[in-house]
Motif scaffolding. Structure first.
Motif, short mmCIF file in Angstrom:
data_model
loop_
_atom_site.label_atom_id
_atom_site.label_comp_id
_atom_site.label_asym_id
_atom_site.label_seq_id
_atom_site.Cartn_x
_atom_site.Cartn_y
_atom_site.Cartn_z
N ARG A 144 -3.23 -3.56 4.92
CA ARG A 144 -4.46 -3.43 5.73
C ARG A 144 -5.40 -2.35 5.18
NH1 ARG A 144 -1.34 -2.13 11.09
NH2 ARG A 144 -0.20 -1.12 9.41
N GLU A 187 6.43 5.42 4.06
CA GLU A 187 5.78 5.92 5.28
C GLU A 187 6.51 5.43 6.54
OE1 GLU A 187 1.59 4.97 5.06
OE2 GLU A 187 1.44 5.80 3.05
N ASP A 205 -4.55 -8.16 8.08
CA ASP A 205 -3.49 -7.79 9.03
C ASP A 205 -2.55 -8.99 9.16
OD1 ASP A 205 -1.93 -7.26 11.28
OD2 ASP A 205 -3.52 -6.08 12.23
N ILE A 206 -1.33 -8.78 8.75
CA ILE A 206 -0.35 -9.88 8.67
C ILE A 206 0.02 -10.43 10.06
CG2 ILE A 206 1.87 -8.63 8.76
CD1 ILE A 206 2.54 -10.16 6.09
N THR A 231 0.82 -1.22 0.00
CA THR A 231 0.00 0.00 0.00
C THR A 231 0.85 1.27 0.00
OG1 THR A 231 -0.15 -0.17 2.40
CG2 THR A 231 -2.01 -1.05 1.15
N SER A 232 2.14 1.13 0.27
CA SER A 232 3.00 2.32 0.21
C SER A 232 4.47 1.91 0.08
CB SER A 232 2.82 3.19 1.47
OG SER A 232 3.28 2.50 2.61
N TYR A 290 13.61 -2.96 16.89
CA TYR A 290 13.50 -2.97 15.42
C TYR A 290 14.71 -3.68 14.82
CZ TYR A 290 13.29 -1.59 10.54
OH TYR A 290 13.26 -1.64 9.17
N VAL A 294 15.44 4.81 3.45
CA VAL A 294 14.72 4.95 2.18
C VAL A 294 13.59 5.96 2.33
CG1 VAL A 294 13.53 3.70 0.33
CG2 VAL A 294 15.10 2.45 1.83
N ILE A 349 8.26 0.91 -0.37
CA ILE A 349 9.03 -0.06 -1.16
C ILE A 349 8.10 -1.10 -1.80
CG2 ILE A 349 10.77 -1.91 -0.97
CD1 ILE A 349 12.01 -0.24 1.40
N ASN A 351 7.74 -8.15 2.36
CA ASN A 351 8.15 -6.76 2.53
C ASN A 351 7.45 -6.06 3.71
OD1 ASN A 351 8.95 -3.90 1.51
ND2 ASN A 351 6.71 -3.87 1.45
P1 NDP Z 1 5.98 1.86 4.51
O1 NDP Z 1 5.45 2.26 5.85
O2 NDP Z 1 5.84 2.81 3.39
O3 NDP Z 1 5.34 0.46 4.08
C1 NDP Z 1 5.07 -0.55 5.01
C2 NDP Z 1 4.07 -1.52 4.41
O4 NDP Z 1 3.86 -2.60 5.35
C3 NDP Z 1 2.72 -0.88 4.15
O5 NDP Z 1 2.22 -1.30 2.91
C4 NDP Z 1 1.86 -1.42 5.28
O6 NDP Z 1 0.51 -1.57 4.84
C5 NDP Z 1 2.47 -2.80 5.51
N1 NDP Z 1 2.16 -3.27 6.86
C6 NDP Z 1 2.60 -2.76 8.04
N2 NDP Z 1 2.00 -3.40 9.07
C7 NDP Z 1 1.18 -4.34 8.52
C8 NDP Z 1 0.28 -5.30 9.05
N3 NDP Z 1 0.12 -5.45 10.38
N4 NDP Z 1 -0.42 -6.07 8.20
C9 NDP Z 1 -0.27 -5.94 6.87
N5 NDP Z 1 0.57 -5.05 6.29
C10 NDP Z 1 1.28 -4.25 7.12
O7 NDP Z 1 7.51 1.51 4.77
P2 NDP Z 1 8.65 0.92 3.84
O8 NDP Z 1 8.22 0.80 2.44
O9 NDP Z 1 9.86 1.67 4.14
O10 NDP Z 1 8.82 -0.53 4.49
C11 NDP Z 1 8.80 -1.74 3.76
C12 NDP Z 1 9.82 -2.68 4.36
O11 NDP Z 1 11.12 -2.14 4.17
C13 NDP Z 1 9.68 -2.91 5.86
O12 NDP Z 1 9.90 -4.26 6.15
C14 NDP Z 1 10.79 -2.04 6.45
O13 NDP Z 1 11.22 -2.53 7.69
C15 NDP Z 1 11.84 -2.20 5.38
N6 NDP Z 1 12.89 -1.18 5.32
C16 NDP Z 1 12.58 0.14 5.23
C17 NDP Z 1 13.58 1.08 5.16
C18 NDP Z 1 13.31 2.54 5.14
O14 NDP Z 1 14.21 3.34 5.48
N7 NDP Z 1 12.14 3.01 4.71
C19 NDP Z 1 14.98 0.67 5.14
C20 NDP Z 1 15.20 -0.75 5.24
C21 NDP Z 1 14.18 -1.63 5.30
P3 NDP Z 1 -0.79 -1.11 5.66
O15 NDP Z 1 -0.41 0.07 6.50
O16 NDP Z 1 -1.80 -0.81 4.59
O17 NDP Z 1 -1.15 -2.31 6.44
#
Ligand code: NDP
Ligand code: 8X3
Length: 260
Positions: free
Chosen positions: A38, A194, A64-65, A15-16, A157, A190, A18, A91
């Motif tokens: 979600r 969000e 919800d994962i 949904t957002s 984390y 990155v 990466i 992811n």
């Molecule tokens: P975002 O917050 O943009 O994306 C996170 C995604 O995870 C969203 O689509 C969210 O969807 C989903 N998510 C979170 N909790 C749940 C849940 N309980 N059930 C289902 N889906 C869930 O962050 P990033 O794109 O940055 O994060 C993606 C991955 O990359 C993560 O694993 C993060 O740890 C990792 N990462 C990020 C970095 C960064 O600096 N941004 C660097 C290194 C790794 P929704 O809210 O709709 O449920």
């Protein structure tokens, strides 16, 4: 396009950030896509955008994962048509809070452990048996520099991402003789995600952590994930540690200005 040759990729957390960039890149390259998250409205928005722009099939799963029963129900709902997942991209994940361990919020810890570790495990457990049955498939876990090296107040984390790193290694050992590939992409900071606003629970001021240097962008990570997924069958990239040119590790960021 010969639909029999079209591969299906499942991206959790699309949904957002990466995940969204990754789903978009795979769709652009002709893959059928299963997107999860979600937020139903975000999923529907991305689904209709991808279907409008590219000649691919898109399926969205809203769940919800952290909740095993929801994950099971969602995977079951894929049915025959979507049962063959060729690439699973684990992811979905998040950080919550940035406090020393004696001040950390236990709810934050539970959310991170349940999402980043248990959610990844649930998805892998439910999707991988079909891959094993057909003797092919690719699982790509999104780890982090935080799994490589701790940073102050990152404690839980970082521990969850260290667990992802060990799970990637373990999964690789379990699957390498069964025809499945297992990889991991480990990015540093990155933007176009969000991540920071989630970590700081909507506090926009605290979430401004990318203003004084140029971090990676979500598309940069998506491109590496795509590269890892598209190597010839005999190549398994186990881990890619990638950072902005201005970052040299969890604790080393050159914050002397953007676009240097
Ligand atoms: P975002 O917050 O943009 O994306 C996170 C995604 O995870 C969203 O689509 C969210 O969807 C989903 N998510 C979170 N909790 C749940 C849940 N309980 N059930 C289902 N889906 C869930 O962050 P990033 O794109 O940055 O994060 C993606 C991955 O990359 C993560 O694993 C993060 O740890 C990792 N990462 C990020 C970095 C960064 O600096 N941004 C660097 C290194 C790794 P929704 O809210 O709709 O449920
Ligand atoms: C996200 C990178 O350094 O903000 O995993 O934790 S960091």
């Amino acid at each position: 396009m010969n639909k029999n040759l079209t591969k299906t990729v499942l991206v959790t957390g699309a949904t957002s950030g990466i995940g969204k960039a990754t789903a978009t890149l795979f769709a652009k390259n002709g893959y059928d896509i299963i997107i999860t998250g979600r937020r139903a409205e975000k999923l529907e928005e991305l689904k209709s955008k991808l279907k409008k722009k590219y000649v691919v099939k898109v399926k969205s799963l809203c769940f919800d994962i952290r909740k095993l029963q929801e994950v099971k129900k969602a995977v079951k709902s894929l049915g025959e048509e979507w049962s063959q997942v060729d690439i699973l991209i684990n992811n979905a994940g998040l950080a919550m809070g940035l406090d020393p361990i004696h001040k950390g919020k236990i709810e934050h810890w539970e959310t991170m452990i349940d999402t980043n570790i248990k959610g990844l495990l649930y998805m892998t457990r439910l999707i991988s048996p079909e891959m094993v049955k057909k003797g092919s498939g690719h699982i790509i876990n999104i780890c982090s520099t935080a799994g490589n090296d701790a940073y102050p107040n990152g404690n839980v984390y970082c521990a969850t991402k260290s667990a992802v790193d060990m799970l990637t290694k373990g999964m690789r050992l379990d699957f390498y003789k069964l025809g499945l590939r297992v990889s991991q992409v480990s990015p540093g900071m990155v933007e176009e995600t969000e991540f920071a606003i989630t970590r700081f629970e909507g506090d926009e001021k605290r979430a401004k952590i990318y203003e004084d240097f140029t971090p990676l962008r979500s598309k940069d990570v998506a491109e590496v994930i795509y590269f890892v997924a598209t190597r010839p069958k005999h190549v398994n990239i186990q881990d890619v540690l990638m950072m902005s040119s201005q970052q040299a590790g969890s604790n080393f960021v050159d914050r002397s200005g953007r676009d240097k």
